[in-house]
Design an enzyme around this catalytic site. Structure first.
Site, PDB file in Angstrom:
ATOM      1  N   ASP A  84      -7.114  -4.230  -4.948  1.00 37.29           N
ATOM      2  CA  ASP A  84      -6.819  -2.948  -4.544  1.00 37.29           C
ATOM      3  C   ASP A  84      -5.331  -2.498  -4.742  1.00 37.29           C
ATOM      4  OD1 ASP A  84      -8.292  -4.731  -2.725  1.00 37.29           O
ATOM      5  OD2 ASP A  84      -8.262  -3.138  -1.092  1.00 37.29           O
ATOM      6  N   ASP A 138       0.731  -1.302   0.013  1.00 35.99           N
ATOM      7  CA  ASP A 138       0.095   0.114   0.038  1.00 35.99           C
ATOM      8  C   ASP A 138       0.751   1.355  -0.195  1.00 35.99           C
ATOM      9  OD1 ASP A 138      -2.509  -1.032  -0.109  1.00 35.99           O
ATOM     10  OD2 ASP A 138      -2.620  -1.398   1.905  1.00 35.99           O
TER      11      ASP A 138
END
Length: 382
Positions: free
Chosen positions: A157, A99
């Site tokens: 994601d 991330d």
């Protein structure tokens, strides 16, 4: 700092109101919270859930401040944005997460884009090294998680973090980053999508052979359902990949996902989806809306509208979403909602986590969408 952005002018009332409310909320939040502990969402007792620098959402609040500055030209927002961005300096040392795009590019990336201050570059450079190191040529993808029983899990994601690598490839003259990002995107097209162009949430790979071991979900209703924010991540990711590469496969995938979203029979009239498209009774208690998914979809569709000849349908759909999010049902009143801008998002329904609550990333992509919309409509110029 670059020339100060000019505030929007001549915009419709709903847009001017939204920007005004966003500015008020952002400034109040910056005064209420401290760098390094950024607002994430609201706890069940009504208090603010804060995130330290290791939390995946930690870059969104500084990024929102930067977008707020671009939309208004207010110096206080620029100063607050810098303060909260620099509070994340330790992000350069993280290696355990995929991330880093969310964490570093949304904060430091926007900071450098707007100011061209080279002081932001060391964190950006090291972060790109760490993100690219999570790529395996065997699997052809960047590993997402280092926890759980999966062997080599990759979530949809992860498409969002590729933008960081495309940018870093140019900025730091590392063409291998472009290859990594595009390889990941192509592998994901092959393995993450169903015949109807909805996507799985998690695909687990064999790290030794690259074979797909299983496909499923971690946050969606079922393994075969279409988790709303996951579909939004995919749409945004492939729109961005095409923008960076002009690879027609990425544009085709973006348009397929857009068609799935825009034509889905379970989409409510206001175009703000429930947390999973396969929740059939959208009026039930198990069907809270997800404003974060709507914001990501709107921002992606605005961008997609500029990449195709018949882009008006995408811009119109995005405009409808933004008008909905800017209405009283979703837009907070100044001073309320723990200083978040939007209400009614869903983090992880199945884990009873962050249900029908504000979320930092909903605000971020809403502001990005407002900025893109204002630009494309020529309501303000940089």
């Amino acid at each position: 700092m670059q020339a100060q952005p000019k505030p929007i002018t001549g915009a419709p009332q709903w847009l001017e109101k939204s920007v005004k409310v966003a500015s008020q909320q952002l400034k109040a939040a910056a005064d209420a919270y401290q760098p390094g502990f950024n607002p994430r969402s609201t706890n069940t007792d009504g208090s603010t859930r804060l995130a330290d620098y290791k939390d995946w959402i930690t870059g969104f609040f500084p990024g929102s401040l930067w977008y707020g500055y671009e939309l208004t030209g207010e110096d206080k927002l620029a100063k607050d944005a810098k303060r909260f961005t620099l509070g994340l300096d330790s992000l350069r040392y993280l290696t355990h997460t995929h991330d880093l795009g969310f964490m570093i590019y949304c904060s430091y990336g926007n900071a450098y884009r707007i100011t061209k201050d080279k002081g932001y570059l060391p964190v950006l450079e090291q972060g790109a090294v760490n993100l690219s190191a999570r790529f395996s040529p065997v699997t052809g993808v960047i590993r997402s998680w280092d926890f759980g029983e999966w062997k080599y899990p990759v979530i949809i994601d992860n498409m969002m973090n590729l933008e960081y690598l495309y940018w870093a490839a140019q900025q730091f003259r590392q063409p291998k980053y472009t290859n990594i990002a595009s390889t990941h995107a192509l592998t994901t097209i092959k393995n993450h999508f169903r015949a109807d162009n909805s996507s799985y949430h998690v695909v687990d790979y064999d790290p030794k052979t690259g074979a797909v071991l299983q496909k499923g979900t971690h946050q969606g209703l079922t393994n075969e359902s279409a988790w709303a924010r996951g579909q939004a991540w995919g749409l945004y990711g492939y729109t961005m990949c095409y923008q960076n590469t002009k690879n027609q496969k990425f544009l085709a995938q973006a348009e397929k996902i857009a068609a799935y979203i825009m034509n889905h029979p379970n989409t409510p009239a206001d175009k703000v989806p429930v947390w999973d498209y396969d929740v059939h009774n959208v009026k039930s208690e198990r069907a809270p809306r997800d404003a974060s998914a709507a914001a990501v979809i709107a921002s992606a569709l605005i961008e997609l509208s500029t990449q195709v000849k018949d882009g008006k349908k995408y811009l119109d759909y995005a405009e409808d979403i933004l008008k909905s999010l800017s209405g009283d049902q979703y837009l907070a009143k100044p001073g309320e909602n723990n200083f978040f801008i939007l209400k009614h998002s869903v983090g992880a329904f199945l884990f009873n986590s962050e249900i029908d609550t504000p979320l930092a990333y909903a605000d971020y992509y809403y502001l990005e969408a407002l900025k893109r919309y204002a630009e494309i409509k020529h309501y303000y110029k940089k």
